[in-house]
Design an enzyme around this catalytic site. Sequence first.
Site, PDB file in Angstrom:
ATOM      1  N   CYS A 289       9.270  46.328 132.590  1.00  0.00           N
ATOM      2  CA  CYS A 289       8.110  47.222 132.711  1.00  0.00           C
ATOM      3  C   CYS A 289       8.409  48.666 132.300  1.00  0.00           C
ATOM      4  O   CYS A 289       7.665  49.231 131.502  1.00  0.00           O
ATOM      5  CB  CYS A 289       7.539  47.194 134.121  1.00  0.00           C
ATOM      6  SG  CYS A 289       8.062  45.840 135.149  1.00  0.00           S
ATOM      7  N   ASP A 338       7.432  38.176 129.087  1.00  0.00           N
ATOM      8  CA  ASP A 338       6.824  39.259 129.850  1.00  0.00           C
ATOM      9  C   ASP A 338       5.758  39.969 129.029  1.00  0.00           C
ATOM     10  O   ASP A 338       5.858  40.012 127.806  1.00  0.00           O
ATOM     11  CB  ASP A 338       7.943  40.249 130.205  1.00  0.00           C
ATOM     12  CG  ASP A 338       7.659  40.999 131.487  1.00  0.00           C
ATOM     13  OD1 ASP A 338       6.596  40.777 132.070  1.00  0.00           O
ATOM     14  OD2 ASP A 338       8.515  41.808 131.890  1.00  0.00           O
ATOM     15  N   HIS A 340       2.829  43.502 129.496  1.00  0.00           N
ATOM     16  CA  HIS A 340       2.158  44.507 130.315  1.00  0.00           C
ATOM     17  C   HIS A 340       0.887  44.926 129.612  1.00  0.00           C
ATOM     18  O   HIS A 340       0.900  45.180 128.409  1.00  0.00           O
ATOM     19  CB  HIS A 340       3.090  45.689 130.566  1.00  0.00           C
ATOM     20  CG  HIS A 340       4.279  45.287 131.385  1.00  0.00           C
ATOM     21  ND1 HIS A 340       5.468  44.877 130.825  1.00  0.00           N
ATOM     22  CD2 HIS A 340       4.421  45.146 132.731  1.00  0.00           C
ATOM     23  CE1 HIS A 340       6.293  44.525 131.807  1.00  0.00           C
ATOM     24  NE2 HIS A 340       5.697  44.667 132.965  1.00  0.00           N
ATOM     25  N   LYS A 424      -2.244  39.936 143.355  1.00  0.00           N
ATOM     26  CA  LYS A 424      -1.829  39.107 142.222  1.00  0.00           C
ATOM     27  C   LYS A 424      -2.396  37.699 142.320  1.00  0.00           C
ATOM     28  O   LYS A 424      -2.825  37.260 143.397  1.00  0.00           O
ATOM     29  CB  LYS A 424      -0.304  39.033 142.158  1.00  0.00           C
ATOM     30  CG  LYS A 424       0.311  38.435 143.415  1.00  0.00           C
ATOM     31  CD  LYS A 424       1.797  38.170 143.261  1.00  0.00           C
ATOM     32  CE  LYS A 424       2.364  37.589 144.540  1.00  0.00           C
ATOM     33  NZ  LYS A 424       3.713  37.056 144.404  1.00  0.00           N
TER      34      LYS A 424
HETATM   35 ZN   LIG Z   1       6.465  44.160 134.762  1.00  0.00          ZN
END
Ligand SMILES: [Zn+2]
Length: 598
Positions: A289, A338, A340, A424
Site C-alpha cells: 500500500c 494486490d 489499491h 471489509k
Molecule cells: Zn493495501
Amino acid sequence: MSLKVRYADGSIREVTDPSEALEIYRHSTSHLMAAAVSSLFPGTHLGIGPAISDGFFYDFQRDESFVEDDLPRIEERMRELVQKDLQYEPSIITKQEAIDYFSRQGEHLKVELIQEKAGETLSCYRLGDLIDFCTGPHVYSTGRIHPESFQVSSIAGSYWKGDERNQRLQRIHGTAFLTPEDLKSYLSQLEEAKKRDHRKLGRELDLFSISEEAGPGLIFWHPKGTRVRVVVEDFLRQEITRRGYEMVATPHVARNTLWKTSGHYDYYRDNMYVFNIDDEEFVIKPMNCPGHIQIYKSRLRSYRDLPLRFAEFGTVYRYEKSGVLHGMLRVRGFTQDDAHLFCTREQVLDEISSLLDLVLFVLRSFGFDQYKIELSVRAPDKKESYAGTEEDWEMAEGALIEAMRAKAMEWTRMEGEAVFYGPKIDVKLIDAIGRPWQLSTVQFDFTLPKRFDLRYIGPDGQSHQPVMLHRALLGSVERFMGVLIEHYAGAFPIWLAPVQVRVIPIAERHQEYGRQVVSRLRETGVRVELDDRNEKMGFKIREAQTQKVPYMLVVGDKEAQSGQVAVRNRFEGDEGPQPLESFIEKIREFIEARSVRP
Ligand SMILES: [Zn+2]
Ligand SMILES: [Zn+2]
C-alpha cells in the site's frame, strides 16, 4: 441436541448452541485426557488444555518423552475413566489456598497461572484424583463423553505460553465431537485431505519446494509450478487491465520513514524484516500500500484522474513464528495480487460493484462455484476505538451492502470483525471437500489517506481527500496455488495444467513422428512433453495418470502414416484416433474457455 454443563459456582445449564456445546465438550475431553495421562505417567506436570478449531490439546511437562505407542494407552485409560462416570466437581477457593495446594503438588506452571490471575478467589475442578485450576464450564461428568467420540491423535513439542524463550513442553493433540458419527465423518474428511495435501502433491508433481538451507516459509517455485503461476498471473493481468486497472511495480525495500508515516513501523514492527545499511534503517516491504500511495502522490491529482486503480503482483515478506508456517498456505515470503483503488465518494458504489463482479468472475474461472461472503463491521459498543468518522463508516458500509444487494448476494454480518481502519468484505470459497478458504478481500481504509495526506482537486476547485480501498482477489499467489492443488487433488483444469499433453510413441521407430507432434503442439502454445523412455506402454500411461496430465497422445505406425494421434484423456479414457489438427483445435478451445475438463 443439548449438553448439560456445570459452571464453577455449581450452577447447571443446558447448552443448546452447537458450537458452544462442542467447545465445552472438547475442553472437558482435554481434562479427561490430562487425568488419563496423570494416572498413567505419575510425575507429569500440567500446563494448559484448551479446545481448538479441530479438537483440543493439553501441554505437559515431563522429563521423558511421550511416544506414539502411548497414544492408544491414553485413549484406553480415558475410556476407563468415562466408564467410572467421574464428576467434574467445581469448587471456589482462595487464591492463597490454590497457590499452597498446587505448590505442594509441584505444579509450578499452574502456580504461575494462578499468581497472574486477579481477584481473591478462583475456581478449581476435581476430576477423580486430579484437581485442576480452571474457570470451566465442563460437562457434568465423564459419563457424558461418548467413548467413541474422541481420538488422541498426535504428540508435538511446544513452549510454555507458546513462547520460544520459555520452558519446552510436550503437547498432546486430540479431537472430539458431540457424536461418534461426527467424529467418523471428520476422520474421513481428514483422510481425504491427506491425499490432497499440497505439500505431498507439490513434491510428487515437482511443483515447488522449501529449502532447509534457505530457511522456513520461503517457497521455491519449480518450472512446473511456475508454469501454473504464469498462467494464473497472465489471466489476472489481462482481466484487470480490461477492467481499467494499471499495473505498477514498487521497490521491495524502503527507508523506515515511509513505514513510520504509514504506521507499520509502530504497529507491525514484530512482523517486519528491518536492517541497517549506511547508518540508515530500511524495511523489506510487508505490504504494497505505501508504495502505491507514493505513485498516487507523485503528482497533483484532479477528480478527472479518478478512479485510479493500481495493481501489482507485489512480493512481500512478513515474519511469522516458525510454528505456524505451513507449506504454501502460511509462509514468510509471498506475492499478493494486490491493488489499491483511489476514488471520490461518489464513485465508491460503482467501484465496489465492479470489484464484486471481478471477484466472482475470477473465482468461477478457477472452478470455484461455492463461496461464503462475510461483511465485517465495527463492534457496536466500541465505535470510538476505530479510525474514521461516523460518516466514513456509514458511507462505506452502505456502499458494501448496496452493491451486494444489487447482485442478490447473501452474506453474513460479522460484528466487531472489521479492522480498525475500515469495514471489509471477505469471500471464502468452499473447496471440493467442503473446507472454507479465505481468499478475496475488499477493504476500506480511513487511515492511510490521512497519514499520507492524499488529496485531489474537486470540480469545485477545492482540495479533497480520496477514498482508498485495498483489494486482493487470490490473496497471495502462494496460498492460492496451495488451495488449487488441494481443491483439484493436483489434477489441474486443462487450461492450468503444467503439462497439458504427453506424447507417447509406441516403439522407438515412432519417436521421430512423436517429436513432430510435440513441435506442432508447442507452436500452438500447448504445454507438451514427449515420453521417449524405453518403458512399456502400460507403465508410461500409468505414469502420465499419476502426473495428472489431462491428455495422452499415443502414436504408432498407423498414426504416423495418417498424421493422426490416438487420444486418451485423464477423465474418460480412450477417445480413439483423430487427426492431429482437429485435436489441436479442440484443446485450444478448451484452453480458451478455461474448461475444467472436456
Ligand atoms: Zn493495501
Ligand atoms: Zn477446564
